[in-house]
Design an enzyme around this catalytic site. Structure first.
Site, PDB file in Angstrom:
ATOM      1  N   SER A 133       0.821  -1.202   0.000  1.00 37.87           N
ATOM      2  CA  SER A 133       0.000   0.000   0.000  1.00 37.87           C
ATOM      3  C   SER A 133       0.864   1.266   0.000  1.00 37.87           C
ATOM      4  O   SER A 133       1.615   1.507  -0.943  1.00 37.87           O
ATOM      5  CB  SER A 133      -0.964  -0.038   1.194  1.00 37.87           C
ATOM      6  OG  SER A 133      -1.879   1.031   1.164  1.00 37.87           O
ATOM      7  N   ASP A 165      -9.734  -4.569  -4.741  1.00 39.59           N
ATOM      8  CA  ASP A 165      -9.005  -3.593  -3.921  1.00 39.59           C
ATOM      9  C   ASP A 165      -9.643  -2.223  -4.138  1.00 39.59           C
ATOM     10  O   ASP A 165      -9.583  -1.666  -5.228  1.00 39.59           O
ATOM     11  CB  ASP A 165      -7.536  -3.583  -4.340  1.00 39.59           C
ATOM     12  CG  ASP A 165      -6.668  -2.765  -3.406  1.00 39.59           C
ATOM     13  OD1 ASP A 165      -7.162  -1.809  -2.790  1.00 39.59           O
ATOM     14  OD2 ASP A 165      -5.464  -3.088  -3.304  1.00 39.59           O
ATOM     15  N   HIS A 181      -7.805  -5.004  -0.169  1.00 40.14           N
ATOM     16  CA  HIS A 181      -6.574  -4.275   0.092  1.00 40.14           C
ATOM     17  C   HIS A 181      -5.827  -4.785   1.320  1.00 40.14           C
ATOM     18  O   HIS A 181      -4.591  -4.873   1.311  1.00 40.14           O
ATOM     19  CB  HIS A 181      -6.905  -2.786   0.263  1.00 40.14           C
ATOM     20  CG  HIS A 181      -5.712  -1.884   0.253  1.00 40.14           C
ATOM     21  ND1 HIS A 181      -5.044  -1.547  -0.904  1.00 40.14           N
ATOM     22  CD2 HIS A 181      -5.067  -1.230   1.250  1.00 40.14           C
ATOM     23  CE1 HIS A 181      -4.047  -0.731  -0.626  1.00 40.14           C
ATOM     24  NE2 HIS A 181      -4.028  -0.527   0.680  1.00 40.14           N
TER      25      HIS A 181
END
Length: 402
Positions: free
Chosen positions: A172, A346, A377
């Site tokens: 991320s 995601d 995610h």
């Protein structure tokens, strides 16, 4: 959806014998309170903390797992740096335990594993001269994490291990700061053998997260965020928060489903991969703290549709950058071998945005789509089956670039 969530929870309760009495299992409560180093040591893995002072005076906690019960510490092991996402810490790669989390898998496979902690989280919450209750301390976004913290971590790790380069794994926001580092300091292409980027986030044109959309619509400047929140930062979980998570999120608690839903609203819904029993541990370690400007910077990216430095407003931009708009990041500088791992569901790093990003990177060696349509995610670090769905592939890729 509620019926599905209840069914999955019941399956989890039945499967985890001994966890069905309405009381939290002692290991779950203990793991919620233990820090990253304590978790590693509890499960028989060596753990070290190293305090690194950055070029601008922040004191970062670097965590290291130099070996495992099946691969003891030894000089010359290949080095890998794991970097966490927004509001997280090194615990992301540890807290799900030896059968699931990436750090144990890499240590068992013979790697010298280091885990970074970005400025402002619970392990990197000090500065040489600034008080962490002041605006000055929190005057940073993920630009500083990428342009200062991560390069300083790499320098420290390579000096400590005697290696000339390492492998980088980021999730991320840790992918975002990787682009920043290479854009600002292309020299680090020589110090990274390969970059393995999970849920890669640069462009966010297609975000489906209600939280991020709200930020982009209403809280995209420091002033607006301060007016709304009354503070410059997001605090890490306190002992009271941890106990509250144990009480509310444990197996048998009436509000357990809400604990999962709060994560879903940020990252995307995937009830089949949630380990409900482990929810108190997840909530015990996350959030781990961050500056408000980190959130704002992502919100600005959504609004502008440009991957660029922090927008301080026209006047301050002229002072800081010499132009009324922030400079764009130069993705052509990312020359290290780059491997992207992404998923269909995601909500923060959507497949369309990953494809756009991949088209602008000059050395993408692989793009791996997780073979589960519902994978979201946070599943990249917390999913029940993350090893078979992702980490086995990742480990094979790491070995190819040692």
């Amino acid at each position: 959806m509620r019926q599905l969530l209840v069914q999955v929870s019941l399956v989890t309760l039945v499967a985890l014998a001994g966890f069905t009495d309405g009381q939290v299992h002692p290991d779950i409560a203990e793991d919620a309170y233990l820090d990253s180093l304590g978790l590693l040591r509890k499960y028989g893995y060596p753990a070290e903390e190293h305090i690194l002072e950055t070029d601008d005076g922040y004191l970062l906690g670097l965590h290291r797992c130099p070996g495992s019960p099946v691969s003891p510490p030894a000089p010359g092991k290949p080095v890998v740096l794991l970097q966490h996402g927004m509001l997280s810490s090194s615990a992301d790669y540890i807290l799900m335990g030896p059968q699931t989390s990436l750090v144990y898998m890499l240590a068992d496979a013979g790697y010298d594993v280091w885990m970074g902690n970005s400025r402002g989280n619970r392990y990197s919450n000090r500065h040489r001269s600034r008080n962490n209750e002041t605006q000055q301390f929190w005057d940073f976004s993920w630009h500083e994490v990428g342009s200062i913290d991560v390069p300083n971590m790499i320098d420290f790790i390579l000096a400590r291990t005697g290696q000339s380069a390492l492998q980088y794994v980021g999730h991320s926001q840790a992918t975002t700061v990787f682009w920043v580092m290479m854009s600002q300091h292309p020299y680090y292409n020589q110090r990274v053998k390969s970059a393995h980027l999970l849920a890669p986030a640069a462009y966010m044109h297609h975000t489906r997260s209600p939280y991020v959309i709200f930020l982009a619509t209403y809280l995209h400047t420091t002033e607006l965020m301060l007016e709304m929140m009354g503070t410059y930062y997001f605090a890490p979980t306190s002992e009271m928060d941890i106990q509250g998570g144990i009480d509310r999120c444990r197996d048998g608690a009436p509000y357990q489903q809400m604990c999962a839903i709060t994560t879903f609203l940020m990252a995307g819904f995937n009830s089949q991969e949630v380990n409900y029993t482990m929810l108190p541990v997840m909530h015990g370690h996350s959030p781990a703290g961050a500056s408000a400007n980190q959130m704002i910077h992502h919100a600005q990216t959504v609004r502008s549709r440009i991957f660029r430095q922090f927008d301080h407003g026209p006047t301050m931009n002229m002072i800081r950058y010499g132009s009324i708009t922030p400079p764009n990041y130069n993705l052509q500088n990312v020359q290290a071998p780059t491997l992207l791992y992404h998923s269909t569901n995601d909500w923060l790093a959507g497949p369309e945005d990953v494809l756009l990003l991949a088209g602008q990177l000059p050395n993408v060696r692989k793009r791996y789509l997780v073979p589960l349509p519902a994978f979201n995610h946070m599943d990249f670090v917390w999913a029940i089956n993350v090893r078979s769905l992702l980490y086995d592939e990742l480990l094979a890729d790491l070995r190819a670039y040692v």
